[in-house]
Write a protein that holds these residues in place. Structure first.
Motif, short mmCIF file in Angstrom:
data_model
loop_
_atom_site.label_atom_id
_atom_site.label_comp_id
_atom_site.label_asym_id
_atom_site.label_seq_id
_atom_site.Cartn_x
_atom_site.Cartn_y
_atom_site.Cartn_z
N CYS A 119 0.98 -1.26 0.07
CA CYS A 119 0.11 -0.03 -0.01
C CYS A 119 0.88 1.27 -0.08
N VAL A 120 1.94 1.17 0.83
CA VAL A 120 2.73 2.41 0.92
C VAL A 120 3.65 2.77 -0.73
N LYS B 31 7.57 11.62 1.62
CA LYS B 31 7.24 10.16 1.27
C LYS B 31 7.04 9.45 2.67
N TYR B 32 7.71 9.99 3.62
CA TYR B 32 7.71 9.34 4.96
C TYR B 32 6.28 9.80 5.69
N VAL C 233 10.70 0.07 8.81
CA VAL C 233 9.48 -0.20 9.00
C VAL C 233 8.55 -0.03 7.42
N PHE C 234 9.16 0.89 6.65
CA PHE C 234 8.79 0.76 5.06
C PHE C 234 9.84 0.74 4.20
N THR C 235 9.55 0.03 3.14
CA THR C 235 10.58 0.03 2.09
C THR C 235 10.52 1.22 1.08
N ILE C 236 11.10 2.40 1.25
CA ILE C 236 11.25 3.45 0.91
C ILE C 236 12.32 4.11 0.28
N GLY C 237 12.53 4.27 -0.90
CA GLY C 237 13.67 4.82 -1.69
C GLY C 237 14.00 6.28 -1.37
N THR D 93 5.56 3.43 14.47
CA THR D 93 6.03 4.77 14.45
C THR D 93 7.27 5.14 15.07
N LEU D 94 7.44 4.49 16.38
CA LEU D 94 8.61 4.67 17.14
C LEU D 94 9.71 3.86 16.67
N ASN D 95 9.67 3.06 15.98
CA ASN D 95 10.66 2.13 15.24
C ASN D 95 10.94 2.91 14.03
N PHE D 96 10.31 3.65 13.36
CA PHE D 96 10.35 4.51 12.21
C PHE D 96 11.59 5.51 12.98
N TYR D 97 11.09 6.19 13.85
CA TYR D 97 11.89 7.51 14.41
C TYR D 97 13.32 7.00 14.84
N GLN D 98 13.31 5.46 15.30
CA GLN D 98 14.70 4.92 15.50
C GLN D 98 15.54 4.61 14.63
N GLY D 99 14.81 4.69 13.23
CA GLY D 99 15.63 4.24 11.89
C GLY D 99 15.46 2.71 11.55
#
Length: 432
Positions: free
Chosen positions: A13-14, A116-117, A426-430, A417-423
């Motif tokens: 979806c992302v 994107k994020y 979470v998502f596959t984003i180029g 979301t917290l995992n995202f902020y820790q780097g």
């Protein structure tokens, strides 16, 4: 299989949303434009070459290029020139312009990644909203089945002459209430799916089918997190922070460009030229041919040009002051973004710890309410309690199930979301 009938994971979806989001495309075009400006800033170091040519017919009194005498007759003249200029020194303006354009390009690159994020986080929220309402609909349908069975039981008792008509009305009322709840939850699910479809920009789709991505109770690991440690990691990679850091450096280079305008500039130039005039004659009085004139009238010039800025109406110094203010403003913007990021992480951590407590409580509450409903159902079947009492127990159980599911999915979103902020991935984003 059509696009709307595919089975969609969160990551899918992302990826689709990012690929088809028009605002991200707009940011991408802006980034490509700044990339071209950066390339052009390098090309500005190359010499500028200009070729000129003119054709003119002179009338009345004019200077004859043959002998510089005054002529009253009309004639035409043709000039050609080729000139090249290269800057030797210009207060380092061009070098600073290269650095500034590179930093601006990096800024828009990070801003595009930030968009994107943000889109990915919105899609994740919409994705789990759909998951929650799917679960809520399943719970409502299960409760309706129970109410339907109870209604059928009361109806059979009346047919056997061992039941009261009032009990049937109560059972029917409860059944209709449950059916209405199913309809309401279904409509809420449809609205949540529409939000997800719109965030993804999924054209010509009226429905979307998601892959179940709800962590089981025994797989949901609850850990302690701290705002400071997460912020320390986040500020080193969050694109909006990096973008503002690049902006500060870009403004510094732009300030250096304005200061460079106070210095003299030195350039080297060379020119090659020639001309043809109708009045140039040979010894026999004939006009010298075009080819011979072009060859004989050729000249070359090589020189240096020095420009010293004396007064520009204080414009340059005013621009310097404005760039200094812009530099302070850019530094302040960075502090604002860091402050916003820290507050966001603080709120997420606070919510995470609160949801952990709520989640454990909802698990226990669901177990207790489930047992209470099971007992109430058996007592109802034996005629020991009324349908209203059963309905109350059933509602408490259904509410506990919904509360547990809702808290669980909120915890999923919060943790991701917290995992995202820790780097964490979470998502596959180029970045491109």
């Amino acid at each position: 299989m059509s696009v709307g009938q595919e089975r969609w994971t969160l990551n899918k979806c992302v990826e689709y949303a990012i690929e088809h989001n028009l605002q991200i495309k707009k940011n991408k075009y802006k980034n490509e434009s700044n990339r071209e400006k950066y390339k052009q800033s390098y090309r500005s170091l190359l010499p500028s070459v200009i070729a000129t040519s003119d054709y003119a017919t002179r009338f009345g009194r004019s200077v004859d290029p043959n002998d510089n005498s005054i002529s009253d007759t009309s004639f035409f003249i043709n000039n050609y020139s080729l000139e090249a200029t290269v800057d030797l020194f210009k207060g380092f303006q061009k070098l600073n312009a290269i650095k500034a354009s590179n930093l601006i390009y990096k800024t828009t690159e990070k801003e595009t990644l930030q968009q994107k994020y943000l889109l990915a986080l919105r899609v994740m929220q919409a994705f789990y909203d759909v998951q929650f309402l799917k679960g809520a609909l399943n719970i409502a349908e299960e409760q309706t089945k129970v109410s339907q069975a109870n209604y059928d039981l009361v109806k059979r008792k009346i047919e056997l002459g061992v039941g009261a008509g009032a009990d049937l009305y109560e059972a029917e009322s409860i059944l209709l209430t449950e059916k209405l709840n199913v309809t309401t939850t279904f409509n809420r699910l449809a609205a949540a799916k529409l939000v997800l479809i719109q965030e993804m920009n999924l054209e010509e789709a009226t429905d979307i089918f998601l892959v179940e991505e709800i962590t089981k109770k025994d797989e949901l690991k609850l850990t302690k997190v701290q705002s400071d440690s997460i912020f320390k990691k986040a500020k080193d990679f969050i694109p909006t922070i990096k973008a503002h850091e690049f902006k500060i450096e870009a403004v510094k280079k732009q300030l250096a460009i304005e200061k460079g305008k106070l210095y003299p500039s030195l350039s080297l130039f060379g020119r090659y030229g020639t001309a043809y005039a109708e009045t140039i004659k040979d010894n026999l009085g004939n006009t010298v041919s075009f080819g011979k004139q072009i060859k004989e009238n050729a000249f070359q010039v090589v020189g240096l040009s020095l420009n010293i800025p004396i007064s520009t109406g204080w414009a340059t110094r005013s621009n310097i002051k404005q760039q200094k203010i812009a530099f302070l403003d850019a530094k302040n913007d960075l502090l604002i973004q860091k402050q916003i990021l820290y507050k966001t992480i603080q709120e997420l951590v606070l919510e995470y710890h609160a949801l952990q407590v709520e989640y454990k409580q909802t698990i226990k509450n669901e177990e207790v309410q489930g047992l209470a409903f099971t007992i109430a159902q058996k007592r109802y079947e034996k005629g020991m309690i009324s349908s209203i009492e059963l309905f109350t127990a059933k509602n408490l159980f259904a509410n506990s199930q919904n509360q547990n599911l809702q808290v669980k999915l909120k915890l999923e979103v919060n943790r991701s979301t917290l995992n995202f902020y820790q780097g964490l991935p979470v998502f596959t984003i180029g970045s491109k």
